[in-house]
Design an enzyme around this catalytic site. Structure first.
Site, short mmCIF file in Angstrom:
data_model
loop_
_atom_site.label_atom_id
_atom_site.label_comp_id
_atom_site.label_asym_id
_atom_site.label_seq_id
_atom_site.Cartn_x
_atom_site.Cartn_y
_atom_site.Cartn_z
N ALA A 75 -10.25 22.35 45.01
CA ALA A 75 -9.08 22.87 45.72
C ALA A 75 -9.14 22.58 47.22
O ALA A 75 -8.10 22.43 47.86
CB ALA A 75 -8.95 24.38 45.46
N THR A 76 -10.34 22.50 47.79
CA THR A 76 -10.45 22.19 49.22
C THR A 76 -9.86 20.80 49.50
O THR A 76 -9.07 20.62 50.43
CB THR A 76 -11.92 22.26 49.70
OG1 THR A 76 -12.34 23.63 49.66
CG2 THR A 76 -12.08 21.73 51.12
N SER A 203 -8.41 24.47 41.12
CA SER A 203 -9.85 24.26 41.08
C SER A 203 -10.33 24.60 39.67
O SER A 203 -9.83 25.55 39.07
CB SER A 203 -10.51 25.19 42.10
OG SER A 203 -11.87 25.31 41.82
N HIS A 205 -13.58 25.41 38.88
CA HIS A 205 -14.69 26.37 38.80
C HIS A 205 -14.28 27.83 38.98
O HIS A 205 -15.10 28.73 38.85
CB HIS A 205 -15.82 25.98 39.78
CG HIS A 205 -15.59 26.40 41.20
ND1 HIS A 205 -16.15 27.53 41.74
CD2 HIS A 205 -14.89 25.82 42.19
CE1 HIS A 205 -15.79 27.62 43.01
NE2 HIS A 205 -15.02 26.60 43.31
N THR A 243 -13.78 6.51 41.39
CA THR A 243 -13.96 6.50 39.93
C THR A 243 -13.79 7.90 39.38
O THR A 243 -14.39 8.85 39.89
CB THR A 243 -15.36 5.97 39.58
OG1 THR A 243 -15.47 4.63 40.05
CG2 THR A 243 -15.60 6.00 38.07
N CYS A 328 -17.15 31.40 50.97
CA CYS A 328 -17.24 30.30 51.93
C CYS A 328 -17.62 30.80 53.31
O CYS A 328 -18.14 30.07 54.13
CB CYS A 328 -15.91 29.57 52.00
SG CYS A 328 -15.29 29.22 50.36
#
EC number: 2.8.1.7
Length: 404
Positions: A75-76, A203, A205, A243, A328
């Protein structure tokens, strides 16, 4: 019951075993390990098929066209691509961006970077419930506004913004609307056929998928153009080269597919756990719930225990994994910038703890945690002279502290 207990699901979630199995099948020589961009042999074709299946699974949770899903590292990166991509592509149209003071750092720090490049950013102050209203946005919209970026669910206090109403407003003014949905995917229903949202970050996770993979929804109708921030082989229609990690993508797809099937039942179970926990700690005096009481996800419970230092409380709860602020920024001893923006004073902001519940949380764990919290708060208050003064009726805010 196994100790320690994990009650920090808003920071990250463990990978669901069903997801891990699907991922493992894409790693070894007998598995689907090929490069999805290899067009000349069956290993590449099979990998590409798995990638496109994952894209479809992500799109199905949010009712989007699979072609609107761009894979990123999380998401960042999605937030960076949305803000910088729009700002750089549309800068001839205008250089004004609107966001709020309680966004994730991935949005706030990107906005600061754009300010250094000559863009102008308005940072909205939310209500004390942590909600940014359409009226707040409308009041600062200008002719040169090109983008509004707001989160769907706040990561610290769990309050839910009315992105449907804000989307109606931005679309009617011809302004692009980006929503960070890292904390809402799999918790709140998202229907991008109905919502007037142009860009949305996801995201894996936070939804029981692996770390290191995310996605950005980029609307096709109306079409949104972006300038890439990562250049290379032109993967993802030129928007994000690199990739594609088949195993990560398969993991995110499976995680989102499970969320689609189980979200309603899981939300009910987690609400029951959250209510059960709150009921047991609610007898504590001077307890404050941060964020909206009504428009919030049940997974997140952010509480301030007045006259208790948050770090001391964290240390006292040594068998319980919780956090003060977001993962964070929780390494800093600064009070949460989110709670400060909601108007909490330093003392209450410093005494806050975020409890977040998830798929593997049990009633037994919740009961144990509630008991330990009550014991720790009572013990720390016994040691606190401020608590004694409060109990004696002294108004602590009126005290003039003299320096020695």
């Amino acid at each position: 019951m196994k100790l320690p207990i994990y009650l920090d699901y808003s920071a990250t979630t463990p990978v669901d075993p069903r997801v891990a199995q699907k991922m493992a099948d894409c790693l070894l020589v007998d598995g689907n390990f090929g490069n999805p961009a290899s067009r000349s042999h069956v290993f590449g074709w099979k990998a590409e098929e798995a990638v496109e299946n994952g894209r479809r699974q992500v799109a199905e949770l949010i009712n989007a066209d699979p072609r609107e899903i761009v894979w990123t590292s999380g998401a960042t990166e999605s937030d960076n691509l949305a803000l910088k991509g729009v700002a750089h592509f549309y800068q001839t149209k205008g250089k004004h961006i609107i966001t709020s003071k309680i966004e994730h750092k991935a949005v706030l720090d990107t906005a600061r970077q754009l300010e250094r490049e000559g863009f102008e950013v308005t940072y909205l102050e939310p209500g004390e419930d942590g909600i940014v209203t359409p009226a707040m946005v409308e009041a600062v919209l200008r002719d040169d506004t090109i983008l509004v970026s707001l989160m769907h669910v706040n990561n610290e206090v769990g309050s839910i913004n009315d992105i449907a109403a804000i989307g109606e407003l931005t679309r009617s003014r011809g302004v692009l609307f980006h929503v960070d949905a890292a904390q809402s995917a799999g918790k709140v229903e998202i229907d991008l056929q109905k919502l007037k949202v142009d860009l949305m970050s996801f995201s894996a996770h936070k939804v029981y998928g692996p770390k290191g993979i995310g996605a950005l929804y980029v609307s096709r109708k109306p079409r949104v153009r972006l300038e890439a921030i990562i250049h290379g082989g032109g993967h993802e229609r030129g928007m994000r080269s690199g990739t594609l990690p088949t195993h990560q993508i398969v993991g995110m797809g499976e995680a989102f597919a499970i969320a689609k099937q189980e979200m309603v039942a899981e939300n009910a179970r987690i609400k029951a756990l959250s209510d059960r926990f709150f009921k047991q700690v609610s007898n504590l005096e001077e307890l404050y719930v941060n964020g909206s009481q009504t428009a919030r996800v049940p997974h997140n419970l952010n509480l301030s225990f007045n006259y208790v230092e948050g770090e001391s409380l964290l240390m006292s709860l040594k068998d319980i994994a919780v956090s003060s602020g977001s993962a964070c920024t929780s390494a800093s001893l600064e009070p949460s910038y989110v709670l400060r923006a909601l108007g909490r004073n330093d003392e209450l902001a410093h005494s806050s703890i975020r409890f977040s519940f998830g798929r593997f949380t049990t009633e037994e764990e919740v009961d144990y945690a509630a008991q330990k919290v009550c014991e720790a708060v009572n013990k720390l208050r016994e040691l606190s002279p401020l608590w004694d003064m409060y109990k004696d009726g002294v108004d602590i805010s009126k005290i003039e502290w003299a320096a020695h």
